[in-house]
Write a protein that holds these residues in place. Structure first.
Motif, PDB file in Angstrom:
ATOM      1  N   LEU A   1     146.646 -21.188 131.544  1.00  0.00           N
ATOM      2  CA  LEU A   1     146.909 -20.374 132.732  1.00  0.00           C
ATOM      3  C   LEU A   1     148.400 -20.425 133.020  1.00  0.00           C
ATOM      4  CD1 LEU A   1     147.347 -22.365 135.500  1.00  0.00           C
ATOM      5  CD2 LEU A   1     144.990 -22.869 134.960  1.00  0.00           C
TER       6      LEU A   1
ATOM      7  N   CYS B   1     150.135 -27.981 140.118  1.00  0.00           N
ATOM      8  CA  CYS B   1     150.236 -27.092 138.969  1.00  0.00           C
ATOM      9  C   CYS B   1     149.995 -25.622 139.343  1.00  0.00           C
ATOM     10  CB  CYS B   1     149.181 -27.614 138.010  1.00  0.00           C
ATOM     11  SG  CYS B   1     148.901 -26.722 136.591  1.00  0.00           S
TER      12      CYS B   1
ATOM     13  N   SER C   1     151.511 -30.050 135.342  1.00  0.00           N
ATOM     14  CA  SER C   1     151.378 -29.625 133.963  1.00  0.00           C
ATOM     15  C   SER C   1     152.432 -28.529 133.842  1.00  0.00           C
ATOM     16  CB  SER C   1     149.977 -29.077 133.683  1.00  0.00           C
ATOM     17  OG  SER C   1     150.003 -28.379 132.451  1.00  0.00           O
TER      18      SER C   1
HETATM   19  C1  LIG Z   1     145.415 -28.312 137.253  1.00  0.00           C
HETATM   20  C2  LIG Z   1     145.729 -28.932 135.938  1.00  0.00           C
HETATM   21  N1  LIG Z   1     146.243 -30.166 135.885  1.00  0.00           N
HETATM   22  C3  LIG Z   1     146.551 -30.761 134.707  1.00  0.00           C
HETATM   23  C4  LIG Z   1     146.311 -30.124 133.523  1.00  0.00           C
HETATM   24  C5  LIG Z   1     146.644 -30.833 132.232  1.00  0.00           C
HETATM   25  O1  LIG Z   1     147.824 -30.325 131.667  1.00  0.00           O
HETATM   26  P1  LIG Z   1     148.166 -30.289 130.114  1.00  0.00           P
HETATM   27  O2  LIG Z   1     147.240 -29.308 129.468  1.00  0.00           O
HETATM   28  O3  LIG Z   1     149.603 -29.873 130.087  1.00  0.00           O
HETATM   29  O4  LIG Z   1     147.964 -31.661 129.575  1.00  0.00           O
HETATM   30  C6  LIG Z   1     145.783 -28.836 133.505  1.00  0.00           C
HETATM   31  C7  LIG Z   1     145.559 -28.158 132.211  1.00  0.00           C
HETATM   32  O5  LIG Z   1     144.950 -27.177 132.055  1.00  0.00           O
HETATM   33  C8  LIG Z   1     145.477 -28.219 134.756  1.00  0.00           C
HETATM   34  O6  LIG Z   1     144.945 -26.993 134.798  1.00  0.00           O
END
Ligand SMILES: Cc1ncc(COP(=O)(O)O)c(C=O)c1O
Length: 396
Positions: A341, A190, A210
């Motif tokens: 973010l 991400c 994400s």
């Molecule tokens: C590194 C990371 N992985 C996964 C997620 C989860 O994603 P989502 O908010 O789209 O469910 C986030 C959310 O902030 C994140 O920062």
């Protein structure tokens, strides 16, 4: 109709981000179409039957097949160098689909202790109820991954760089350990996106996104993705088809438009983040700056091997605790106080009381999330104005 790119040419990532996966209707629209339809009609009962059992290709129902979502999946798969992508409703549902597709009661996960707080909650409070246990280890200590292996270990899970401390895990070394015990290595990409880092090239089996973050890039919609080989994606797809944490067609269209500018945004986020990190490192009230692009970062060399740049996220520790951190946040006039973010707008977060508030104090301590820590997702405003806004609260 798919718009096929020249198969003799291996296109660069910025070209794939704009053109891969495009399909046009009979109207020959230039920008990708949004298919807001729950289901698709068939010419006959026999065709319906053939589509439902996968004997004939074609769309049936948008819980698991939608042309706009397919375009998103094909474009992101091209960028990550993956055979297949399964799009999901959010980043968290991407993690869930991956775990539910691959694990069963009695299996064991080894996870980095430096993952997004909700992932720790998912593993400890949801997945555990179904008989899957998780052991947490340091993202940066390969020996700990090796030592945590049990006969029933089936999955390794990490983020690199991690949220919020930007710890960089050695994916190639951890992939060797995962393979030695037959476990799948899952990497959350991400923070970097495939424009800066492609985990499959370093031996990962599965990449998680994400899409809510940089793939959209302007803080509009939620979405996620799971990517890997066709074989590894099959159980993930079957979970999505059955359980339905599906990406909406409208959100897929937003991500398609977002990805078209991913290259220039990631370059600009990285340049601004490096300037902010260098500036923060020179401030007397700042005890420590975490940014993989700084030579002072403990895994700087490794980061520069795995990533094209340091990325857009900088964390820093103030000399005081929560009071000073909150004062800095409350003094800003431009930067957004929000937990998201990857937005063009710079965002500022106090991880201990927001993104990582629901995990235990012990887990926060293990992840190094102190009361004086702030995470800044550096946006695309004038960097001098980001610094001016931060300076207001630094020296009150
Ligand atoms: C590194 C990371 N992985 C996964 C997620 C989860 O994603 P989502 O908010 O789209 O469910 C986030 C959310 O902030 C994140 O920062």
């Amino acid at each position: 109709m798919p718009i096929t790119l020249d198969p003799t040419n291996s296109y660069q990532l910025e070209t794939l981000a704009i053109r891969a996966g495009t399909h046009r209707t009979q109207f020959n629209e230039h920008s990708e179409a949004v298919f807001l339809t729950s289901s698709f009609v068939f010419d006959s009962a026999a065709q319906a039957a053939a589509r439902f059992i996968g004997q004939e290709p074609g769309y049936t129902y948008s819980r698991f097949t939608n042309p706009t979502v397919t375009m998103f999946e094909e474009r992101l798969a091209a960028l990550e160098g993956a055979e297949q992508c399964v799009a999901t409703a959010s980043g968290m549902s991407a993690v869930l689909a991956c775990v539910m597709g691959h694990l069963k009661a009695g299996d064991h996960i080894i996870a980095s202790q430096s993952v997004f707080g909700s992932i720790i909650n998912l593993f400890n409070n949801v997945i555990k109820k179904f008989g899957v246990e998780t052991t947490y280890v340091s993202a940066t200590n390969v020996a700990e991954w090796q030592a945590a292996i049990r006969p029933n270990t089936r999955m390794f899970f990490l983020e690199t760089p991690s949220n919020p401390l930007t710890e960089v895990a050695d994916m190639a070394a951890i992939a060797v350990v995962a393979k030695s015990c037959g476990a799948l290595l899952v990497v959350d990409n991400c923070f970097c996106t495939p424009l800066l880092q492609r985990p499959l090239d370093f031996g990962a089996d599965i990449v998680i996104h994400s899409a809510t973050k940089y793939l959209d890039g302007q803080g509009r919609v939620l979405g996620g993705a799971v990517l890997g080989s066709k074989k590894v994606m099959e159980p993930v797809y079957q979970f999505l088809r059955t359980a339905g944490p599906t990406m909406s067609a409208f959100n897929a269209w937003v991500f398609l438009k977002g990805m078209e500018t991913l290259k220039i945004r990631m370059d600009a986020h990285s340049a601004n983040a490096l300037s902010v990190a260098q500036w923060l490192a020179a401030q007397v009230n700042v005890a420590r700056v975490y940014y993989p692009g700084l030579p002072s970062h403990p895994q700087h060399q490794l980061a520069m091997k795995q990533q094209k740049t340091g990325g857009g996220i900088v964390s820093f520790e103030l000399k005081g605790g929560r009071e000073e951190a909150w004062r800095l946040i409350d003094s800003t006039r431009m930067i957004s106080i929000t937990a998201n973010l990857g937005d063009t707008k710079t965002t500022l977060t106090h991880p201990a009381t927001t993104t990582h508030a629901r995990i235990t104090q012990e887990a926060r301590d293990a992840a190094g999330i102190t009361e004086g820590l702030l995470r800044i997702a550096v946006g695309l405003e004038a960097v001098s104005e980001i610094q001016t806004d931060l300076a207001r609260g630094l020296y009150k």
